[in-house]
Design a protein around this motif. Structure first.
Motif, PDB file in Angstrom:
ATOM      1  N   THR A  93     -56.487 -77.180 -38.962  1.00  0.00           N
ATOM      2  CA  THR A  93     -56.094 -76.424 -40.154  1.00  0.00           C
ATOM      3  C   THR A  93     -54.707 -75.821 -39.997  1.00  0.00           C
ATOM      4  N   ASP A  94     -54.447 -75.213 -38.854  1.00  0.00           N
ATOM      5  CA  ASP A  94     -53.119 -74.613 -38.621  1.00  0.00           C
ATOM      6  C   ASP A  94     -52.029 -75.685 -38.629  1.00  0.00           C
ATOM      7  N   TYR A  95     -52.319 -76.794 -37.990  1.00  0.00           N
ATOM      8  CA  TYR A  95     -51.323 -77.866 -37.956  1.00  0.00           C
ATOM      9  C   TYR A  95     -51.050 -78.410 -39.357  1.00  0.00           C
ATOM     10  N   LEU A  96     -52.106 -78.618 -40.148  1.00  0.00           N
ATOM     11  CA  LEU A  96     -51.932 -79.173 -41.490  1.00  0.00           C
ATOM     12  C   LEU A  96     -51.162 -78.225 -42.396  1.00  0.00           C
ATOM     13  N   ASN A  97     -51.402 -76.925 -42.266  1.00  0.00           N
ATOM     14  CA  ASN A  97     -50.645 -75.964 -43.070  1.00  0.00           C
ATOM     15  C   ASN A  97     -49.154 -76.007 -42.731  1.00  0.00           C
ATOM     16  N   ALA A  98     -48.872 -76.139 -41.436  1.00  0.00           N
ATOM     17  CA  ALA A  98     -47.454 -76.214 -41.013  1.00  0.00           C
ATOM     18  C   ALA A  98     -46.812 -77.506 -41.511  1.00  0.00           C
ATOM     19  N   LEU A  99     -47.563 -78.619 -41.428  1.00  0.00           N
ATOM     20  CA  LEU A  99     -47.045 -79.898 -41.892  1.00  0.00           C
ATOM     21  C   LEU A  99     -46.778 -79.860 -43.394  1.00  0.00           C
ATOM     22  N   GLU A 100     -47.671 -79.273 -44.156  1.00  0.00           N
ATOM     23  CA  GLU A 100     -47.499 -79.186 -45.600  1.00  0.00           C
ATOM     24  C   GLU A 100     -46.262 -78.376 -45.960  1.00  0.00           C
ATOM     25  N   GLN A 101     -46.059 -77.239 -45.309  1.00  0.00           N
ATOM     26  CA  GLN A 101     -44.893 -76.404 -45.600  1.00  0.00           C
ATOM     27  C   GLN A 101     -43.602 -77.112 -45.228  1.00  0.00           C
ATOM     28  N   ARG A 102     -43.590 -77.826 -44.101  1.00  0.00           N
ATOM     29  CA  ARG A 102     -42.388 -78.535 -43.663  1.00  0.00           C
ATOM     30  C   ARG A 102     -42.009 -79.657 -44.618  1.00  0.00           C
ATOM     31  N   GLU A 103     -43.004 -80.435 -45.081  1.00  0.00           N
ATOM     32  CA  GLU A 103     -42.722 -81.552 -45.974  1.00  0.00           C
ATOM     33  C   GLU A 103     -42.276 -81.064 -47.354  1.00  0.00           C
ATOM     34  N   ARG A 104     -42.799 -79.947 -47.793  1.00  0.00           N
ATOM     35  CA  ARG A 104     -42.330 -79.394 -49.068  1.00  0.00           C
ATOM     36  C   ARG A 104     -40.837 -79.050 -48.988  1.00  0.00           C
ATOM     37  N   GLU A 105     -40.454 -78.431 -47.893  1.00  0.00           N
ATOM     38  CA  GLU A 105     -39.044 -78.042 -47.739  1.00  0.00           C
ATOM     39  C   GLU A 105     -38.146 -79.262 -47.558  1.00  0.00           C
ATOM     40  N   ARG A 106     -38.652 -80.273 -46.860  1.00  0.00           N
ATOM     41  CA  ARG A 106     -37.828 -81.445 -46.596  1.00  0.00           C
ATOM     42  C   ARG A 106     -37.616 -82.293 -47.833  1.00  0.00           C
ATOM     43  N   THR A 107     -38.710 -82.452 -48.649  1.00  0.00           N
ATOM     44  CA  THR A 107     -38.608 -83.325 -49.817  1.00  0.00           C
ATOM     45  C   THR A 107     -38.252 -82.583 -51.098  1.00  0.00           C
TER      46      THR A 107
END
Length: 531
Positions: free
Chosen positions: A124-138
């Motif tokens: 869960t922690d990893y997925l939340n971090a991945l989601e936030q990173r991809e939002r900022e990148r794309t």
């Protein structure tokens, strides 16, 4: 053994010790059944939890059994500190019903299992971090990471943002208003998480199987302890009954053929009846082995007999009995012939069932048996019924020498008390007032002189015209000089012994399997000369 149980019941009654023990026993499960499941390796997670909770109550249970009379039980209840420690560490407080989906083994019990669980739940922690990173990148504000059992993990965007999706995103599913993608990094994490979950469940099942191996060395001790706890539970029930219902401790004597009860009561009827129960005395000795009981229907004859049998059974269980005093000799078995019912499935009439049960009694009863006979012979003609009842009573009293309670409406049977030394008459009392009957339910010496059958019929609601016609017919029958009571000859007090046939005895003694044809012919020739 019985006196040991009586002592234990008295100890439990002292200072109401049984009350505290009952609270402990309520918290203890059926250990014997759980142990059987463990032996078969079919115990469920909640069985282990119940076993754990039960073992935790044993020290308090033993501490409250401090009386010396209970020591023979506490010595059989062992301590299981090692097993209790394993179960406390291994099983969570409220486990699920099945091990199938995991969640049974407690955290901290196994380091490998904890590591696999952390990996699976840490997603869960990893997925939340991945989601936030991809939002900022794309720059896609609608981007989110999701999961379902069909497609696994995915990145979802709205169709309006489709032109902003990076080229490395691989389309996995198209919906009406959204698109779902997968990236190599998310796929690698999915494989790791799913593998961890599968490994975690496999590890948990292996640890669960290991609990069986932990418990198996304690099976014998657990079974012995469960047996002692069950006996203690039974004795607590006996103590509760003795206190609440005012039961007394029976005195056991080695002499057979002795049954003396003072103010005896029926343990079931006195609890169910709204009216006060009328207690009665019972005295059976060597000179009173057959009690012929007469009296009206509904007077209490069957109750009087049954309460005697129940008191004997309770005493031989180690329980106090519903009486003021009780002195009970050795009884090997109790035989009963009570009630009237046919067996349609087997094609047996009421009388046939009655005779079959009577035959069983006559073939198997001993001088140490207690026999209850209720209105034998009523299912056939007066002559046959009375003759059979007389012969059966005579056999029980003279030949078998049983303790016998014999209820009957054949007043002719009361003559047995004059003809047999070990027989006497008692009757249940009733009074008639203004053509109405009042049942006193008391048992007195001597025989009854009336059955009050018409009064009981009237009490049951039989129409008055039928009752009046029955009275007239009764008067006619009583005035007839050849009435059944006057005609039946019952002068013989003993049945003549059958004539012994020497030839038949000799023939029955032969071992035909060991004889040759020539030996058989020689034997026949010898017998012809003798006879």
């Amino acid at each position: 053994i019985l006196n040991q149980r009586y002592d234990a019941v008295e100890a439990l009654m002292t200072d109401d010790r049984y009350l505290d023990l009952r609270e402990h026993l309520k918290a203890i499960t059926d250990i014997e059944r759980i142990v059987a499941r463990i032996g078969l390796r079919s115990a469920r997670p909640r069985d282990f939890a119940r076993l754990r909770d039960s073992l935790a109550r044993l020290p308090e249970l033993k501490a409250d059994c401090g009386a010396p009379a209970l020591s023979y039980l506490t010595q059989r209840i062992a301590s299981f500190d090692e097993l209790l420690d394993v179960l406390n560490r291994a099983i969570i407080e409220q486990p699920p019903v099945l091990i199938r989906d995991g969640g049974v083994i407690a955290s901290g019990y196994d380091a490998e299992l904890d590591e696999l669980r952390d990996l699976a739940t840490g997603a869960t922690d990893y997925l939340n971090a991945l989601e936030q990173r991809e939002r900022e990148r794309t720059g896609i504000s609608s981007l989110k990471v999701g999961y379902n059992k069909v497609h696994g993990y995915f990145i979802e965007t709205s169709k309006a943002d489709g032109d902003q999706v990076p080229v490395e995103y691989q389309r996995r599913q198209t919906l009406k208003n959204a698109e779902r993608y997968i990236i190599p990094e998310l796929k690698a994490h999915e494989d790791k998480v799913l593998t961890a979950q599968a490994k975690s469940l496999a590890r948990e099942k292996a640890l669960y199987d290991g609990l069986y191996d932990h418990c198996l060395p304690f099976v014998d001790g657990l079974q012995q302890s469960a047996s002692a706890i069950a006996e203690l539970d039974t004795l607590c029930a006996f103590a509760t009954l003795a206190v609440e219902q005012n039961y007394c401790r029976p005195a056991l004597v080695e002499q057979s053929g002795l049954l003396k009860l003072s103010q005896a009561r029926h343990p079931v009827i006195e609890r169910l009846s709204d009216e006060p129960f009328i207690p009665n005395d019972l005295a059976m000795t060597d000179k009173r082995r057959l009690l012929m009981i007469t009296g009206p229907n509904m007077g209490g004859k069957s109750t009087y007999m049954r309460q005697a049998a129940l008191i004997v059974i309770l005493a031989h269980m180690g329980c106090f009995v519903p009486a003021r005093e009780a002195e009970i000799g050795f009884v090997d078995r109790i035989f009963t012939r009570i009630g009237a019912s046919d067996d349609i499935a087997s094609g047996r009439s009421t009388f046939m069932v009655e005779m079959t049960e009577t035959a069983n009694i006559l073939h198997n009863a001993t001088s140490e048996s207690l026999v209850l006979m209720d209105e034998i012979g009523r299912g056939t003609s007066t002559y046959d019924g009375l003759s059979l009842a007389w012969s059966v009573a005579e056999q029980l009293a003279s030949k078998l020498d049983c303790l016998t309670l014999f209820a009957t409406h054949y007043f002719e049977l009361t003559e047995l008390a004059e003809r047999l030394e070990n027989s006497c008459n008692v009757h249940v009392e009733a009074q008639e007032h203004n053509d109405h009957i009042v049942f006193l339910h008391t048992v007195a010496e001597g025989s009854a002189n009336r059955s009050f059958g018409l009064q009981v019929a009237k009490l049951a609601g039989v129409p008055n015209n039928v009752i009046e016609r029955a009275k007239r017919k009764l008067t006619e029958l009583e005035q007839q000089p050849n009435s059944p009571q006057m005609e039946i000859p019952l002068s013989e007090t003993t049945t003549p012994e059958p004539t012994v046939d020497p030839l038949r005895e000799a023939l029955e003694a032969l071992d035909l399997d060991q004889m040759t044809p020539m030996q058989a012919l020689m034997w026949l020739n010898e017998q012809r000369k003798k006879h």
